[in-house]
Write a protein that holds these residues in place. Structure first.
Motif, mmCIF file in Angstrom:
data_model
loop_
_atom_site.group_PDB
_atom_site.id
_atom_site.type_symbol
_atom_site.label_atom_id
_atom_site.label_comp_id
_atom_site.label_asym_id
_atom_site.label_seq_id
_atom_site.Cartn_x
_atom_site.Cartn_y
_atom_site.Cartn_z
ATOM 1 N N HIS A 1 4.755 -5.510 -7.217
ATOM 2 C CA HIS A 1 3.979 -5.205 -8.419
ATOM 3 C C HIS A 1 4.750 -5.668 -9.647
ATOM 4 O O HIS A 1 5.960 -5.474 -9.735
ATOM 5 C CB HIS A 1 3.696 -3.705 -8.498
ATOM 6 C CG HIS A 1 2.929 -3.181 -7.311
ATOM 7 N ND1 HIS A 1 1.556 -3.253 -7.226
ATOM 8 C CD2 HIS A 1 3.348 -2.615 -6.160
ATOM 9 C CE1 HIS A 1 1.163 -2.735 -6.067
ATOM 10 N NE2 HIS A 1 2.229 -2.343 -5.398
ATOM 11 N N GLU B 1 -3.834 -0.854 -11.066
ATOM 12 C CA GLU B 1 -4.432 -1.022 -9.729
ATOM 13 C C GLU B 1 -4.964 0.300 -9.196
ATOM 14 O O GLU B 1 -6.061 0.363 -8.632
ATOM 15 C CB GLU B 1 -3.406 -1.626 -8.767
ATOM 16 C CG GLU B 1 -3.165 -3.090 -9.049
ATOM 17 C CD GLU B 1 -2.056 -3.689 -8.180
ATOM 18 O OE1 GLU B 1 -1.948 -3.291 -7.008
ATOM 19 O OE2 GLU B 1 -1.310 -4.537 -8.684
ATOM 20 N N VAL B 2 -4.184 1.357 -9.371
ATOM 21 C CA VAL B 2 -4.618 2.679 -8.920
ATOM 22 C C VAL B 2 -5.856 3.119 -9.697
ATOM 23 O O VAL B 2 -6.838 3.604 -9.125
ATOM 24 C CB VAL B 2 -3.476 3.702 -9.098
ATOM 25 C CG1 VAL B 2 -3.977 5.123 -8.891
ATOM 26 C CG2 VAL B 2 -2.332 3.398 -8.146
ATOM 27 N N LYS C 1 0.830 -1.216 0.000
ATOM 28 C CA LYS C 1 0.000 0.000 0.000
ATOM 29 C C LYS C 1 0.864 1.266 0.000
ATOM 30 O O LYS C 1 0.484 2.268 -0.626
ATOM 31 C CB LYS C 1 -0.932 0.004 1.222
ATOM 32 C CG LYS C 1 -1.803 1.263 1.283
ATOM 33 C CD LYS C 1 -2.969 1.134 2.227
ATOM 34 C CE LYS C 1 -3.614 2.489 2.547
ATOM 35 N NZ LYS C 1 -3.873 3.301 1.350
ATOM 36 N N THR D 1 1.459 1.810 -3.682
ATOM 37 C CA THR D 1 0.326 2.341 -4.459
ATOM 38 C C THR D 1 0.035 3.789 -4.060
ATOM 39 O O THR D 1 -0.273 4.614 -4.919
ATOM 40 C CB THR D 1 -0.949 1.487 -4.276
ATOM 41 O OG1 THR D 1 -1.194 1.283 -2.890
ATOM 42 C CG2 THR D 1 -0.810 0.134 -4.953
ATOM 43 N N LEU E 1 0.873 -1.301 -11.763
ATOM 44 C CA LEU E 1 0.674 -0.381 -10.646
ATOM 45 C C LEU E 1 -0.349 0.689 -11.031
ATOM 46 O O LEU E 1 -1.263 1.009 -10.255
ATOM 47 C CB LEU E 1 2.025 0.247 -10.299
ATOM 48 C CG LEU E 1 2.262 0.951 -8.972
ATOM 49 C CD1 LEU E 1 1.654 0.219 -7.796
ATOM 50 C CD2 LEU E 1 3.768 1.093 -8.750
#
Lengths: 202, 202
Positions: free
Chosen positions: A46, A55-56, A8, A11, A52
Motif C-alpha cells: 500500500h 481502500e477500506v 488482504k 486491509t 489503505l
DNA sequence: GTCTATAAGCAGATAGAC
DNA sequence: GTCTATCTGCTTATAGAC
C-alpha cells in the motif's frame, strides 16, 4: 484453507485498528504487527496509510450500497420493501460494525478527492431510501410530509448503532433489525404489523 | 463585553478543534493558536491534552443530561412528554453540534477512569428515555414490546445528526425536532398528531 | 516479499526568561 | 501568565540486504 494474501491481511488489520482506535490514533506499526509483518512490509502493498484507509472506506461504501439496493429489490410492495430495507440495513451495521465504523467516522481523514468519491456513494444510499418512501407515498400507503427528513432519520437509526453495538451483548443483529423495521413502518404511518423477510446475510 | 478568560478560550478552542479534526488529529499547538496563545500557555491552564478533552466531554455530558431531564419534566402526559423530549434532544444536538460531536465520538480517547465516569452520564440519559416510555406503556397509551430497544433507537436518531448536520444547510434544529418528535410518537404507537411544546433553547 | 536500519519531521510537554 | 527555546520520543516512510 490457505492463509490470506499479505495485501488482504493488511486491509483486514487496518479495518480492525481503524475501528478500534480511529485513523489518526492508529500507527502503521500497529497495522503491520496485527497482520504479522514488519513495519516496512505495509509499504510493499500500500502506498500510504491514507491509501489503505481509502481502500477500506470505498470498498465498505460500495458493499453497503449494493446490500441496500439488493434489499430494496426484494419486494414490489412498499410496506414489505421498507420493512426489508430497514431490517437489512440495521442487520448489516450490526454485523459489519468494524468496517461500518471506518466508513461512517473516518471520512474526514480521506483526501478531498477520495472524500468526494465516497460522498457520492452516500448520496446513492440515501436515494434508495428516498425512492422507496416516495413510492409508498405515491401509492397512498405511506403518510409522510417530509420524505428526505424521514429517510435520514431511518438511516441514522441504523448507522448510529455502530457507535455503541457490541456483538457480545444481549441484542442480536436480527432482533435490532426487527425493532427498527417496525419503527420504520410506524414512522411512515403504517400501523399494522409486517414481519421483515430476512434475506440471507453474507 | 470583556474578553473571555484564557481558560475558557482554550476549552472553546478545544471543542472546535476536536469536533473538526478529532482528538488525535488535533495538536496542542492547534488549540493554543486558535485561542490566540503560544503552545506553552495551554499547560498553564490544563495539565494535559487528555485533561482538556475530559473537561469538554464531562461538562458536555452533564449539560446534555440536564437538558433532557428538563424536557422530561415539562409534562405529566406521556404523549406530550415524549414529543417534548424528542424535540428537545434533537434540537440540542443540532444546535450544539461541535460539543456533541466531542461527547459522542471521542470517548475512546479518554483515560479508563474518565471513560467510566462519562459512561454513567450516558446511562442516566438512556434511563430518562426508558422511564418516559415505560410510563406511557403502563398508562396504556403506548404500544411498545421492547422499551430499551425503542429508547436506544430514538436516542440514535437524534445523536446521529451530529455526524452530518451543518447549520448552513436548509434544515433548522426546530424542523428536525418536529420530524423526530412525530416519528417518536408513531414509533410508540401513537397515531394522532401532537405538536411538541418548544422549551426555550439556551 | 520480507526483513533491519534509519532518515526526516512532528508530537506532547517542560524550562526558564520576562 | 505569557513568551521563546528546546527536550524526548514516536510517526510515516524509505534504503538496501537477503
Amino acid at each position: 484453507m490457505t492463509e490470506a494474501p499479505a495485501r488482504k491481511r493488511l486491509t483486514d488489520a487496518a479495518i480492525d485498528a481503524f475501528a478500534e482506535r480511529g485513523f489518526h490514533a492508529t500507527t502503521t506499526r500497529d497495522i503491520s504487527t496485527r497482520a504479522g509483518m514488519s513495519p516496512a512490509a505495509l509499504y510493499v502493498h500500500h502506498a500510504s496509510k491514507e491509501q489503505l484507509l481509502y481502500e477500506v472506506s470505498s470498498s465498505g461504501h460500495i458493499e453497503c450500497l449494493e446490500m441496500i439496493r439488493a434489499a430494496a429489490a426484494t419486494s414490489a410492495d412498499p410496506v414489505q420493501r421498507l420493512a426489508n430495507m430497514q431490517f437489512a440495513f440495521t442487520r448489516y451495521h450490526a454485523t459489519h460494525t468494524a468496517g461500518a465504523r471506518v466508513v461512517q467516522y473516518e471520512i474526514a481523514a480521506l483526501t478531498p478527492e477520495h472524500r468526494r468519491e465516497v460522498a457520492g456513494y452516500r448520496r446513492d444510499i440515501e436515494r434508495v431510501y428516498h425512492e422507496a418512501i416516495t413510492d409508498g407515498v405515491e401509492k397512498g400507503v405511506f403518510d409522510v410530509q417530509d420524505v428526505p427528513g424521514v429517510s435520514l432519520a431511518l438511516i441514522s437509526m441504523a448507522i448510529d448503532l455502530v457507535r455503541w453495538y457490541q456483538p457480545q451483548g444481549a441484542r442480536t443483529p436480527e432482533s435490532l433489525g426487527r425493532i427498527h423495521a417496525q419503527m420504520a413502518l410506524r414512522s411512515v404511518g403504517v400501523t399494522h404489523e409486517v414481519a421483515p423477510e430476512e434475506t440471507p446475510a453474507d
